[in-house]
Design an enzyme around this catalytic site. Structure first.
Site, PDB file in Angstrom:
ATOM      1  CG  LEU A   1      -5.086 -47.588 -46.196  1.00 47.03           C
ATOM      2  CD1 LEU A   1      -6.094 -47.562 -46.822  1.00 47.03           C
ATOM      3  CD2 LEU A   1      -6.292 -48.387 -45.152  1.00 47.03           C
ATOM      4  NE  ARG A   2       0.737 -49.532 -50.749  1.00 47.47           N
ATOM      5  CZ  ARG A   2       1.282 -51.081 -51.879  1.00 47.47           C
ATOM      6  NH1 ARG A   2       1.888 -51.770 -52.979  1.00 47.47           N
ATOM      7  NH2 ARG A   2       1.028 -51.778 -51.315  1.00 47.47           N
TER       8      ARG A   2
ATOM      9  CB  CYS B   1      -4.953 -39.893 -50.209  1.00 42.53           C
ATOM     10  SG  CYS B   1      -5.857 -40.639 -49.255  1.00 42.53           S
TER      11      CYS B   1
ATOM     12  CE  LYS C   1     -20.448 -44.322 -45.648  1.00 40.81           C
ATOM     13  NZ  LYS C   1     -18.819 -43.550 -45.696  1.00 40.81           N
TER      14      LYS C   1
ATOM     15  CB  THR D   1      -4.748 -37.000 -44.006  1.00 42.27           C
ATOM     16  OG1 THR D   1      -4.427 -38.430 -44.353  1.00 42.27           O
ATOM     17  CG2 THR D   1      -3.325 -36.299 -43.916  1.00 42.27           C
TER      18      THR D   1
ATOM     19  NE  ARG E   1     -12.639 -40.833 -52.737  1.00 40.71           N
ATOM     20  CZ  ARG E   1     -11.800 -40.612 -51.534  1.00 40.71           C
ATOM     21  NH1 ARG E   1     -11.950 -39.293 -50.097  1.00 40.71           N
ATOM     22  NH2 ARG E   1     -11.807 -41.278 -51.075  1.00 40.71           N
TER      23      ARG E   1
ATOM     24  CG  LEU F   1      10.139 -42.952 -62.057  1.00 40.38           C
ATOM     25  CD1 LEU F   1      10.575 -41.269 -61.848  1.00 40.38           C
ATOM     26  CD2 LEU F   1      11.542 -42.852 -62.253  1.00 40.38           C
TER      27      LEU F   1
HETATM   28  C1  UDX Z   1      -2.625 -43.149 -51.421  1.00 41.23           C
HETATM   29  C2  UDX Z   1      -0.822 -43.146 -50.948  1.00 41.23           C
HETATM   30  O1  UDX Z   1      -0.378 -44.515 -51.348  1.00 41.23           O
HETATM   31  C3  UDX Z   1      -0.976 -44.518 -49.603  1.00 41.23           C
HETATM   32  O2  UDX Z   1       0.297 -43.982 -48.889  1.00 41.23           O
HETATM   33  C4  UDX Z   1      -1.892 -42.740 -48.422  1.00 41.23           C
HETATM   34  O3  UDX Z   1      -2.333 -43.269 -47.537  1.00 41.23           O
HETATM   35  C5  UDX Z   1      -3.237 -42.543 -49.486  1.00 41.23           C
HETATM   36  O4  UDX Z   1      -3.311 -42.338 -50.635  1.00 41.23           O
HETATM   37  P1  UDX Z   1      -3.784 -44.569 -52.910  1.00 41.23           P
HETATM   38  O5  UDX Z   1      -4.468 -42.837 -52.714  1.00 41.23           O
HETATM   39  O6  UDX Z   1      -4.611 -45.389 -52.689  1.00 41.23           O
HETATM   40  O7  UDX Z   1      -2.589 -43.996 -51.510  1.00 41.23           O
HETATM   41  O8  UDX Z   1      -3.150 -43.879 -54.480  1.00 41.23           O
HETATM   42  P2  UDX Z   1      -2.231 -44.686 -55.069  1.00 41.23           P
HETATM   43  O9  UDX Z   1      -1.254 -46.066 -55.448  1.00 41.23           O
HETATM   44  O10 UDX Z   1      -0.774 -43.723 -54.631  1.00 41.23           O
HETATM   45  O11 UDX Z   1      -2.093 -43.424 -56.521  1.00 41.23           O
HETATM   46  C6  UDX Z   1      -2.550 -42.513 -56.503  1.00 41.23           C
HETATM   47  C7  UDX Z   1      -2.890 -42.002 -58.350  1.00 41.23           C
HETATM   48  O12 UDX Z   1      -1.473 -41.743 -58.837  1.00 41.23           O
HETATM   49  C8  UDX Z   1      -3.399 -43.189 -59.433  1.00 41.23           C
HETATM   50  O13 UDX Z   1      -3.806 -42.103 -59.642  1.00 41.23           O
HETATM   51  C9  UDX Z   1      -2.729 -43.838 -59.565  1.00 41.23           C
HETATM   52  O14 UDX Z   1      -3.195 -43.384 -60.997  1.00 41.23           O
HETATM   53  C10 UDX Z   1      -1.117 -42.623 -59.896  1.00 41.23           C
HETATM   54  N1  UDX Z   1       0.355 -43.008 -60.246  1.00 41.23           N
HETATM   55  C11 UDX Z   1       1.380 -43.861 -59.466  1.00 41.23           C
HETATM   56  C12 UDX Z   1       0.925 -42.671 -61.475  1.00 41.23           C
HETATM   57  O15 UDX Z   1       0.202 -41.945 -62.375  1.00 41.23           O
HETATM   58  N2  UDX Z   1       1.715 -42.939 -61.976  1.00 41.23           N
HETATM   59  C13 UDX Z   1       2.635 -43.843 -60.574  1.00 41.23           C
HETATM   60  O16 UDX Z   1       4.185 -44.134 -61.164  1.00 41.23           O
HETATM   61  C14 UDX Z   1       2.054 -44.314 -59.376  1.00 41.23           C
END
Ligand code: UDX
Length: 470
Positions: A169-170, A279, A50, A137, A349, A269
């Protein structure tokens, strides 16, 4: 430890040199962005590959915009990488710990071994006033426990302070979320730590970013509470989808109607296959587990239900596909479009998409998976599935198509053109991402969870669906 050196007065370093321990998803992004903001940064990891990749300008995972930022940061001369904790301890005025806290094998608890190791390795070596900042986390109470651990192993004793700065962060928006977060949370035990953190985030604070300063346990709780809320919101609308399925109501229209209530809002939603990733799933499980340990399990018992609703969507998607192909998946050719847990990511994951592909395969279907970025990771996780290099190859001669991750490439494809490739025009829209009318008009049997079979897209007055749910 034997060596002790005099402790300098606990002055604030105005332009602190930073280390970032752990150069995975969170750490690499943080290290690169901090260098972009003008700090001298040393990224540290135990994985030589890495480190070599990052030092050579290669981001070892898919994240839009990050490779460009890495190049700028390296060219600035402010960003370097190492595997040496000695070098890190010598270099940093502040040390960010960004290592992973995965779900422990065979348990819902978080596996804290990497966090403990990072803090210990640093603390043993640091011989001048510095601030250790956890970003990973972690379960509530971890920072307090680590504070004791650090004091035990550090030559500085309890002079070596620890703070917590959760990260929100997302994936897919990592650069934007790091450079311009919607808030900063500082969990601190002293005014000194507070002031040192302000210096470490000066450019972001100067932008007017809201800052919430808390004690250590609150800062830990903010992160898991935020992720629990988001997961609950997604599972709420997916629970409504189950009710829709039993009543002939349409969850898409329901979500749109709810989203116009500003107290509810449309974000998170979006109904469909539900949440996955590194996460949300593991964080709600670890939170429920920790709450049990703390004697307040009942307070978050609903998170088990949130998890169950989420997993049921995957099972229901398989049922829908099975029903569509006549009740038996054995020998049926299914095109699985998407493997990543969400678009613009190569992260598989706990990916709902791959889980569905796996279940279809287990029932005897001939599953061909295509994901624009995640094929390689998916293949590593599930080598038994067949992977195609293009969408065209995946859908050719399919008995049914399953849209499982809403990549733009899948959303914008022409329904009729796609139809010419398949054996049967049958599609399950696992993400409510397609234009149902276009597919129905092109002769497809279009199905989506929580929508009646002949559902029509009803034009919304002024909002596009994407605007409402983005
Ligand atoms: C999430 C949190 O948003 C972020 O703040 C944190 O730091 C890490 O975890 P991430 O894992 O990148 O971020 O994904 P996110 O955009 O939150 O989506 C999570 C999952 O929910 C995805 O599988 C997405 O497809 C799903 N999702 C999201 C839905 O099914 N419906 C929605 O309306 C929104």
């Amino acid at each position: 430890m034997s060596t002790t050196s005099p402790v300098t007065p606990p002055d604030i370093v105005e332009h602190p040199k930073m280390t970032v321990i752990g150069t995975g998803y969170l750490g690499a992004t943080h290290a690169i962005c901090m260098a972009i903001l003008g700090f001298d940064v040393l990224g540290v990891d135990v994985d030589q590959r890495k480190i070599d990749a990052l030092a050579a300008g290669d981001v070892p995972f898919f994240e839009p915009g990050l490779p460009e930022q890495l190049r700028i940061a390296l060219d600035s001369g402010r960003l370097h990488f190492t595997t040496s904790f000695d070098e890190a301890a010598e270099f940093g005025d502040v040390h960010f710990v960004c290592v992973g806290t995965p779900q422990a094998p065979g348990s819902d608890a978080a596996d804290l071994r990497y966090v403990e190791s990072a803090f210990t390795e640093l603390a043993q070596r640091i011989t001048r006033k510095a601030l250790l900042i956890g970003k990973s986390t972690v379960p509530i109470g971890t920072a307090a426990r680590l504070t004791e651990l650090v004091a035990q192993v550090s030559p500085l004793g309890d002079e070596l302070e620890l703070a917590w700065n959760p990260e929100f962060l997302r994936e897919g928006f990592a650069v934007e979320d790091t450079l311009h977060p919607d808030r900063l949370v500082f969990g601190v035990s002293s005014p000194w730590a507070h002031r040192q953190l302000i210096q470490a985030f000066r450019p972001i604070i100067d932008e007017g970013t809201p800052l919430v300063v808390t004690d250590l346990p609150t800062s830990e709780l903010v992160k898991v509470a935020a992720n629990s809320f988001l997961a609950t919101k997604i599972s709420f609308i997916n629970a409504m989808a189950e009710v829709c399925e039993a009543t002939g109501a349409d969850v898409n229209l329901l979500a749109t109607a709810l989203s116009h209530d500003s107290r509810i809002g449309g974000r998170f939603l979006k109904p469909g296959l539900g949440f996955g990733g590194g996460c949300l799933p593991k964080d709600i499980r670890a939170f429920a587990y920790r709450a049990e340990q703390l004697g307040v399990g009942q307070a978050v018992a609903f998170l088990h239900e949130v998890d169950d609703i989420n997993i049921r969507r995957r099972v229901k998607t398989v049922e829908l596909i099975r029903e569509m192909v006549g009740g038996d998946l054995q020998g049926k050719r299914i095109a699985a479009l998407g493997a990543a847990f969400k678009p613009n990511s190569d992260d598989v994951r706990d990916a709902p998409a791959l889980d569905v592909a796996r279940m279809l395969y287990m029932e005897g279907a001939i599953v061909t998976v295509y994901d624009p970025e995640a094929n390689e990771n998916a293949h590593r996780a599930y080598p038994d599935l067949t992977y195609a290099d293009t969408m065209v190859a995946a859908v050719t001669d399919a008995d049914a198509v399953a849209l499982l991750t809403e990549w733009q490439e899948f959303v914008t494809v022409d329904a009729d053109e796609l139809g010419r490739l398949v054996r049967h025009r049958r599609i399950v829209d696992g993400r409510h991402a397609l234009d149902a009318d276009a597919y129905t008009s092109a002769g497809w049997d279009y199905r989506a969870l929580g929508r009646p079979v002949a559902a029509k897209t009803v034009a919304l007055a002024s909002d596009s669906r994407d605007d409402v749910f983005a």
